[in-house]
Design an enzyme around this catalytic site. Structure first.
Site, PDB file in Angstrom:
ATOM      1  N   GLY A  12     -11.230  -3.489  -8.733  1.00  0.00           N
ATOM      2  CA  GLY A  12     -11.600  -4.161  -7.492  1.00  0.00           C
ATOM      3  C   GLY A  12     -11.961  -5.626  -7.631  1.00  0.00           C
ATOM      4  CB  THR A  13     -11.252  -8.376 -10.059  1.00  0.00           C
ATOM      5  OG1 THR A  13      -9.834  -8.317 -10.156  1.00  0.00           O
ATOM      6  CG2 THR A  13     -11.894  -7.667 -11.240  1.00  0.00           C
ATOM      7  CG  ASN A  14      -6.992  -9.085  -6.576  1.00  0.00           C
ATOM      8  OD1 ASN A  14      -6.776 -10.284  -6.377  1.00  0.00           O
ATOM      9  ND2 ASN A  14      -6.476  -8.436  -7.593  1.00  0.00           N
ATOM     10  CG  MET A  92      -3.029   1.126  -8.997  1.00  0.00           C
ATOM     11  SD  MET A  92      -2.086  -0.394  -9.153  1.00  0.00           S
ATOM     12  CE  MET A  92      -3.269  -1.387 -10.073  1.00  0.00           C
ATOM     13  CB  ILE A  94       4.044   4.743  -2.981  1.00  0.00           C
ATOM     14  CG1 ILE A  94       4.287   3.566  -3.937  1.00  0.00           C
ATOM     15  CG2 ILE A  94       5.098   4.791  -1.885  1.00  0.00           C
ATOM     16  CD1 ILE A  94       5.623   3.551  -4.600  1.00  0.00           C
ATOM     17  CG  ASN A 109       0.792  -5.063  -2.458  1.00  0.00           C
ATOM     18  OD1 ASN A 109      -0.271  -4.605  -2.871  1.00  0.00           O
ATOM     19  ND2 ASN A 109       1.877  -5.102  -3.213  1.00  0.00           N
ATOM     20  CG  HIS A 111       3.732  -7.321  -7.419  1.00  0.00           C
ATOM     21  ND1 HIS A 111       3.645  -6.002  -7.814  1.00  0.00           N
ATOM     22  CD2 HIS A 111       4.570  -7.918  -8.294  1.00  0.00           C
ATOM     23  CE1 HIS A 111       4.411  -5.816  -8.870  1.00  0.00           C
ATOM     24  NE2 HIS A 111       4.984  -6.961  -9.180  1.00  0.00           N
TER      25      HIS A 111
HETATM   26  C1  GAR Z   1      -4.181  -6.627  -9.915  1.00  0.00           C
HETATM   27  O1  GAR Z   1      -3.603  -7.367 -10.961  1.00  0.00           O
HETATM   28  C2  GAR Z   1      -3.169  -6.424  -8.791  1.00  0.00           C
HETATM   29  O2  GAR Z   1      -2.354  -7.530  -8.577  1.00  0.00           O
HETATM   30  C3  GAR Z   1      -2.375  -5.268  -9.329  1.00  0.00           C
HETATM   31  O3  GAR Z   1      -3.322  -4.430  -9.959  1.00  0.00           O
HETATM   32  C4  GAR Z   1      -4.459  -5.198 -10.375  1.00  0.00           C
HETATM   33  C5  GAR Z   1      -5.712  -4.614  -9.743  1.00  0.00           C
HETATM   34  O4  GAR Z   1      -6.877  -5.232 -10.191  1.00  0.00           O
HETATM   35  N1  GAR Z   1      -1.646  -4.623  -8.274  1.00  0.00           N
HETATM   36  C6  GAR Z   1      -0.462  -4.034  -8.450  1.00  0.00           C
HETATM   37  O5  GAR Z   1       0.081  -3.954  -9.520  1.00  0.00           O
HETATM   38  C7  GAR Z   1       0.151  -3.442  -7.179  1.00  0.00           C
HETATM   39  N2  GAR Z   1       1.559  -3.203  -7.370  1.00  0.00           N
HETATM   40  P1  GAR Z   1      -8.238  -5.192  -9.359  1.00  0.00           P
HETATM   41  O6  GAR Z   1      -8.522  -3.720  -9.034  1.00  0.00           O
HETATM   42  O7  GAR Z   1      -9.255  -5.737 -10.305  1.00  0.00           O
HETATM   43  O8  GAR Z   1      -8.077  -6.017  -8.123  1.00  0.00           O
END
Ligand code: GAR
Length: 197
Positions: A12-14, A92, A94, A109, A111
């Site tokens: 969940g850093t995003n 992650m 679909i 989204n 990516h």
């Molecule tokens: C992030 O790098 C995001 O871009 C990627 O997973 C990571 C999640 O990190 N997403 C995908 O690959 C989607 N196809 P986070 O949980 O720390 O945000």
């Protein structure tokens, strides 16, 4: 003010970047709920710390592995929380049908590559970074796009390039792409969509 629902699966850093951007970069939207398809996602703790309601909906345990039921349950929660715009922030799984129809052009989204490189089904998490290093590209980055029925195929909203450096491992590259691209363009793109109409 648009009501934002965030879907997560992991760290969940995003999501954190979106929480931190509220009131500054993200002015036209407010996160009203976070939904995870995993009960162990650390992002759920981040949401709780920020006083954001959370819910766990697991494809197997709660929906018998049925993708339509999974989509239906997520959609029902988003509607219950009166969500206008959904952000997939490291989600992650679909989904299909109902959610895509109900929220057409309102699902965003992030990516971790420059689409159309290193994307599509099975390309998530560390995998796009492993593929970029294996291919030997010198530049990668992140893409924020709208979600449609084609995996990673919806209209691109924003991209940011990041240089690959000698000795990069997938983990080192993932961290640099997050710091230099994802955490910056995701809040900007969400603001762009929230302020559009
Ligand atoms: C992030 O790098 C995001 O871009 C990627 O997973 C990571 C999640 O990190 N997403 C995908 O690959 C989607 N196809 P986070 O949980 O720390 O945000």
């Amino acid at each position: 003010m648009k009501r934002i629902g965030v879907l997560i699966s992991g760290g969940g850093t995003n999501l954190q970047a979106l929480i931190d951007a509220q009131g500054s970069v993200l002015k036209s939207g407010k996160i009203v709920c976070v939904c995870s398809n995993s009960a162990n996602a650390y992002g759920l703790e981040r949401a709780k710390k920020a006083d954001i309601p959370t819910k766990v909906i697991r494809k197997k345990a709660d929906c018998g592995g049925d993708i339509d039921e999974f989509s239906r349950q997520i959609c029902a929660y988003m509607k219950e929380m009166r969500v206008d715009i959904i952000v997939l922030a490291g989600f992650m799984a679909i989904f299909g049908g109902e959610l895509l129809k109900e929220y057409a052009d309102r699902i965003i989204n992030i990516h971790p590559s420059l689409i159309p490189s290193f994307c599509g089904e099975g390309m998530y998490g560390l995998k796009p970074h492993m593929a970029a290093l294996e291919y030997g590209v010198k530049v990668t980055g992140a893409t924020v796009h709208l979600v449609n029925e084609v995996v990673d195929g919806g209209r691109i909203l924003m991209q940011k390039a990041v240089y690959i450096e000698d000795g990069d491992t997938p983990e080192v590259l993932q961290k640099r792409v997050m710091e230099q691209a994802e955490w910056i363009i995701l809040p900007q793109a969400v603001e762009m969509v929230c302020s559009a109409d």
